[in-house]
Design a protein around this motif. Structure first.
Motif, PDB file in Angstrom:
ATOM      1  N   THR A   1      22.059 -72.267  50.832  1.00 36.11           N
ATOM      2  CA  THR A   1      22.060 -71.738  52.190  1.00 36.11           C
ATOM      3  C   THR A   1      21.419 -70.376  52.671  1.00 36.11           C
ATOM      4  O   THR A   1      21.060 -70.344  53.717  1.00 36.11           O
ATOM      5  CB  THR A   1      23.312 -71.979  52.757  1.00 36.11           C
ATOM      6  N   ARG A   2      21.701 -69.603  51.565  1.00 33.96           N
ATOM      7  CA  ARG A   2      20.813 -68.183  51.886  1.00 33.96           C
ATOM      8  C   ARG A   2      19.567 -68.101  51.058  1.00 33.96           C
ATOM      9  O   ARG A   2      19.284 -66.888  50.735  1.00 33.96           O
ATOM     10  CB  ARG A   2      22.245 -67.130  51.037  1.00 33.96           C
ATOM     11  N   LYS A   3      18.901 -69.149  51.069  1.00 32.18           N
ATOM     12  CA  LYS A   3      17.581 -69.310  50.190  1.00 32.18           C
ATOM     13  C   LYS A   3      16.802 -68.110  50.657  1.00 32.18           C
ATOM     14  O   LYS A   3      15.966 -67.366  50.146  1.00 32.18           O
ATOM     15  CB  LYS A   3      16.919 -70.376  50.283  1.00 32.18           C
ATOM     16  N   ASN A   4      16.527 -68.030  51.984  1.00 34.69           N
ATOM     17  CA  ASN A   4      15.465 -67.333  52.772  1.00 34.69           C
ATOM     18  C   ASN A   4      15.793 -65.796  52.439  1.00 34.69           C
ATOM     19  O   ASN A   4      14.779 -65.071  52.317  1.00 34.69           O
ATOM     20  CB  ASN A   4      15.512 -67.511  54.285  1.00 34.69           C
ATOM     21  N   ASP A   5      17.058 -65.565  52.398  1.00 37.26           N
ATOM     22  CA  ASP A   5      17.445 -63.997  52.100  1.00 37.26           C
ATOM     23  C   ASP A   5      17.087 -63.702  50.710  1.00 37.26           C
ATOM     24  O   ASP A   5      16.530 -62.502  50.404  1.00 37.26           O
ATOM     25  CB  ASP A   5      18.921 -63.902  52.304  1.00 37.26           C
ATOM     26  N   PHE A   6      17.228 -64.799  49.691  1.00 38.41           N
ATOM     27  CA  PHE A   6      16.924 -64.509  48.430  1.00 38.41           C
ATOM     28  C   PHE A   6      15.474 -64.309  48.044  1.00 38.41           C
ATOM     29  O   PHE A   6      15.220 -63.447  47.408  1.00 38.41           O
ATOM     30  CB  PHE A   6      17.556 -65.596  47.421  1.00 38.41           C
ATOM     31  N   TYR A   7      14.950 -65.131  48.503  1.00 39.43           N
ATOM     32  CA  TYR A   7      13.512 -65.156  48.636  1.00 39.43           C
ATOM     33  C   TYR A   7      12.708 -63.791  49.104  1.00 39.43           C
ATOM     34  O   TYR A   7      11.725 -63.420  48.720  1.00 39.43           O
ATOM     35  CB  TYR A   7      12.650 -66.429  49.098  1.00 39.43           C
ATOM     36  N   GLN A   8      13.246 -63.456  50.165  1.00 40.57           N
ATOM     37  CA  GLN A   8      12.735 -62.429  50.977  1.00 40.57           C
ATOM     38  C   GLN A   8      13.029 -60.965  50.228  1.00 40.57           C
ATOM     39  O   GLN A   8      11.895 -60.251  49.888  1.00 40.57           O
ATOM     40  CB  GLN A   8      13.300 -62.048  52.352  1.00 40.57           C
ATOM     41  N   LEU A   9      14.073 -60.955  49.225  1.00 41.57           N
ATOM     42  CA  LEU A   9      14.123 -59.834  48.739  1.00 41.57           C
ATOM     43  C   LEU A   9      13.485 -60.061  47.268  1.00 41.57           C
ATOM     44  O   LEU A   9      12.787 -59.041  46.728  1.00 41.57           O
ATOM     45  CB  LEU A   9      15.789 -59.883  48.087  1.00 41.57           C
ATOM     46  N   ALA A  10      13.320 -61.261  46.815  1.00 42.32           N
ATOM     47  CA  ALA A  10      12.524 -61.452  45.481  1.00 42.32           C
ATOM     48  C   ALA A  10      11.319 -61.439  45.481  1.00 42.32           C
ATOM     49  O   ALA A  10      10.380 -60.887  44.702  1.00 42.32           O
ATOM     50  CB  ALA A  10      12.747 -62.968  44.988  1.00 42.32           C
ATOM     51  N   ASN A  11      10.638 -61.759  47.017  1.00 41.45           N
ATOM     52  CA  ASN A  11       8.956 -61.026  47.051  1.00 41.45           C
ATOM     53  C   ASN A  11       8.705 -59.679  46.864  1.00 41.45           C
ATOM     54  O   ASN A  11       7.687 -59.317  47.134  1.00 41.45           O
ATOM     55  CB  ASN A  11       8.734 -61.882  48.445  1.00 41.45           C
ATOM     56  N   CYS A  12       9.926 -58.904  46.930  1.00 39.86           N
ATOM     57  CA  CYS A  12       9.608 -57.453  46.989  1.00 39.86           C
ATOM     58  C   CYS A  12       9.430 -56.760  45.585  1.00 39.86           C
ATOM     59  O   CYS A  12       9.018 -55.550  45.734  1.00 39.86           O
ATOM     60  CB  CYS A  12      10.739 -56.924  47.906  1.00 39.86           C
ATOM     61  N   PHE A  13       9.759 -57.518  44.483  1.00 40.09           N
ATOM     62  CA  PHE A  13       9.462 -56.981  43.459  1.00 40.09           C
ATOM     63  C   PHE A  13       7.960 -56.482  43.177  1.00 40.09           C
ATOM     64  O   PHE A  13       7.600 -55.407  42.391  1.00 40.09           O
ATOM     65  CB  PHE A  13       9.887 -57.716  42.184  1.00 40.09           C
ATOM     66  N   GLY A  14       6.884 -57.028  43.680  1.00 37.57           N
ATOM     67  CA  GLY A  14       5.712 -56.617  43.335  1.00 37.57           C
ATOM     68  C   GLY A  14       5.100 -56.680  42.218  1.00 37.57           C
ATOM     69  O   GLY A  14       4.266 -55.909  41.711  1.00 37.57           O
ATOM     70  N   ASN A  15       5.800 -57.561  41.202  1.00 36.90           N
ATOM     71  CA  ASN A  15       5.456 -57.388  39.987  1.00 36.90           C
ATOM     72  C   ASN A  15       4.094 -58.477  39.413  1.00 36.90           C
ATOM     73  O   ASN A  15       4.126 -58.823  38.435  1.00 36.90           O
ATOM     74  CB  ASN A  15       6.568 -57.278  38.752  1.00 36.90           C
ATOM     75  N   GLY A  16       3.653 -59.061  40.440  1.00 37.60           N
ATOM     76  CA  GLY A  16       2.542 -60.108  40.133  1.00 37.60           C
ATOM     77  C   GLY A  16       3.414 -61.561  40.041  1.00 37.60           C
ATOM     78  O   GLY A  16       2.580 -62.605  39.572  1.00 37.60           O
ATOM     79  N   PHE A  17       4.588 -61.736  39.965  1.00 37.19           N
ATOM     80  CA  PHE A  17       5.187 -63.103  39.615  1.00 37.19           C
ATOM     81  C   PHE A  17       5.980 -63.566  40.902  1.00 37.19           C
ATOM     82  O   PHE A  17       6.368 -62.724  41.785  1.00 37.19           O
ATOM     83  CB  PHE A  17       6.193 -62.962  38.646  1.00 37.19           C
ATOM     84  N   PRO A  18       6.017 -64.994  40.980  1.00 34.44           N
ATOM     85  CA  PRO A  18       6.441 -65.645  42.510  1.00 34.44           C
ATOM     86  C   PRO A  18       8.178 -65.211  42.357  1.00 34.44           C
ATOM     87  O   PRO A  18       8.749 -64.901  41.480  1.00 34.44           O
ATOM     88  CB  PRO A  18       6.046 -66.933  42.107  1.00 34.44           C
ATOM     89  N   PRO A  19       8.639 -65.514  43.730  1.00 32.03           N
ATOM     90  CA  PRO A  19      10.194 -65.426  43.645  1.00 32.03           C
ATOM     91  C   PRO A  19      10.776 -66.194  42.584  1.00 32.03           C
ATOM     92  O   PRO A  19      11.940 -65.859  42.377  1.00 32.03           O
ATOM     93  CB  PRO A  19      10.214 -65.851  45.228  1.00 32.03           C
ATOM     94  N   GLU A  20      10.278 -67.321  42.584  1.00 36.90           N
ATOM     95  CA  GLU A  20      11.373 -68.291  41.536  1.00 36.90           C
ATOM     96  C   GLU A  20      11.313 -67.867  40.168  1.00 36.90           C
ATOM     97  O   GLU A  20      12.537 -67.718  39.670  1.00 36.90           O
ATOM     98  CB  GLU A  20      10.500 -69.755  41.482  1.00 36.90           C
ATOM     99  N   VAL A  21      10.240 -67.031  39.666  1.00 41.68           N
ATOM    100  CA  VAL A  21      10.585 -66.586  38.363  1.00 41.68           C
ATOM    101  C   VAL A  21      11.290 -65.306  38.351  1.00 41.68           C
ATOM    102  O   VAL A  21      12.224 -65.072  37.705  1.00 41.68           O
ATOM    103  CB  VAL A  21       8.938 -65.983  37.880  1.00 41.68           C
ATOM    104  N   ASN A  22      11.076 -64.443  39.382  1.00 44.36           N
ATOM    105  CA  ASN A  22      12.122 -63.272  39.602  1.00 44.36           C
ATOM    106  C   ASN A  22      13.456 -63.670  39.637  1.00 44.36           C
ATOM    107  O   ASN A  22      14.285 -62.872  39.192  1.00 44.36           O
ATOM    108  CB  ASN A  22      11.472 -62.253  40.524  1.00 44.36           C
ATOM    109  N   LEU A  23      13.729 -64.710  40.469  1.00 45.83           N
ATOM    110  CA  LEU A  23      15.258 -65.028  40.488  1.00 45.83           C
ATOM    111  C   LEU A  23      15.618 -65.658  39.375  1.00 45.83           C
ATOM    112  O   LEU A  23      17.093 -65.473  38.997  1.00 45.83           O
ATOM    113  CB  LEU A  23      15.249 -66.135  41.671  1.00 45.83           C
TER     114      LEU A  23
END
Length: 372
Positions: free
Chosen positions: A109-131
């Motif tokens: 239910t908080r997926k958008n919040d998790f993905y918004q943060l995970a997209n900020c790593f900027g390491n070239g990997f998608p949010p699913e991998v960072n999560l």
């Protein structure tokens, strides 16, 4: 005779081991299987010290007591560490299902919040991998685990008579119990100095080929023949402190694109470098604020459910080791690993986090690097 898998969660350096009998790794084996079989097949409290010494030897039984596998209660010998047997399977299969499903739902239910943060790593990997690395590994098998430990839900440490700090978890070898002990995504391998880490996160369904496991095999002289050449390459490293050398050179490669040739070969073999470039996500000090925000979000979503699951008497009391009087918070430690491993499987299945790679005879895992 029953057979068992032995898992050690150690909080000590090998240099702290003063004598071989203090190191539980050297106690695990057929003698242990035979003794545990005798104990678990009797009602708690009905296995005597004299009987066990007669079947084995006084030295062996005394050493098992010394390392915390067993304890004496008058003439009786009881389990003194969490041991899970096939009689526990039916209970373990059903007791967490609703709680795990509810936690997975709360996170989604908080997926958008998790993905918004995970997209900020900027390491070239998608949010699913960072999560996968941060939520499933670093948080659920790291800082969230510490969070619930500080609140008294689990034990993460036990100081033994030898002065060594470790927990031992034992599972009977059965396919049904393997689904809890080996096949869940709850196993971190970290080749680390506390600030830098070459690491992998996944299940324990095989012999993972990674630095941490390799180093343990070298120390115990159990290196498989398939890694003989890698063992020789390791031995050729110039430094006496090979861990420091490898971590130094990995960091140098990340920062400059070059490093010692032997270290380069090892980093390539273990999958951290591919085609002359780092092939895995890198997490650095500047990412700590993002990680803290993800941890806070995780706590908001699942802490109350987790607390409920780990403290309900009806979940812990039916287990055989609980009937032996094993420390409830040590049992809860392993139950937590089952719960968060099942939760990780739910998150992978629904696509919330990345699917780990499956390697023949190694299990499933993904690798990453931390430079903090």
């Amino acid at each position: 005779m029953r057979r068992f898998h032995y898992f050690l969660y150690d909080n000590y350096a090998q240099s702290q081991v003063k004598q071989t009998k203090d190191d539980p790794r050297f106690a695990f084996g057929e003698n242990t299987d035979a003794v545990l079989t005798t104990i678990v097949e009797k009602q708690p409290g009905y296995c005597s010290y004299g009987e066990l010494c007669g079947k084995s030897s006084t030295n062996i039984i005394d050493n098992f007591i010394h390392i915390g596998l067993l304890r004496r209660d008058g003439p009786a010998v009881l389990l003194d560490t969490p041991v899970f047997v096939h009689e526990d399977v039916a209970h373990l299969r059903c007791c967490f299902a609703k709680g795990v499903a509810h936690m997975a739902e709360c996170l989604q239910t908080r997926k958008n919040d998790f993905y918004q943060l995970a997209n900020c790593f900027g390491n070239g990997f998608p949010p699913e991998v960072n999560l996968y690395h941060i939520l499933c590994g670093a948080i659920l098998d790291g800082c969230f685990f510490e969070y619930i430990s500080k609140r008294g839900l689990v034990s993460t440490s036990r100081l033994h008579r030898s002065g060594l700090d470790y927990l031992t978890i034992i599972y009977e070898q059965t396919p049904a119990l393997d689904s809890f002990s080996k096949e869940l995504l709850c196993s971190y391998n970290r080749f680390s100095d506390g600030l830098r880490s070459l690491q992998s996160f996944g299940d324990a369904d095989g012999d993972r080929v990674d630095f941490f496991r390799f180093m343990c095999q070298k120390r115990l002289e159990t290196l498989p023949a398939t890694l003989t050449k890698i063992g020789a390459l390791w031995d050729s490293l110039a430094s006496d402190d090979k861990k420091k050398q490898l971590l130094d050179e990995a960091q140098r490669f990340i920062e400059t694109g070059t490093c010692d040739h032997m270290c380069y070969l090892l980093l390539s073999f273990f999958g951290y470098i591919k085609d002359g470039k780092i092939a895995v996500p890198i997490y650095v000090k500047e990412h700590q604020a993002l990680m803290a925000a993800l941890e806070q979000l995780t706590e908001e979503c699942i802490y109350e459910d987790m607390k409920c699951l780990l403290t309900m008497p009806e979940i812990i009391s039916p287990l055989l080791c609980s009937k032996h009087g094993v420390n409830q918070k040590e049992i809860a430690n392993e139950l937590y690993h089952i719960v968060f491993g099942q939760l990780n499987e739910e998150l992978v299945a629904c696509g919330f986090v990345a699917q780990p790679n499956r390697y023949p005879k190694e299990g499933r895992y993904l690798q990453s690097i931390e430079i903090m």
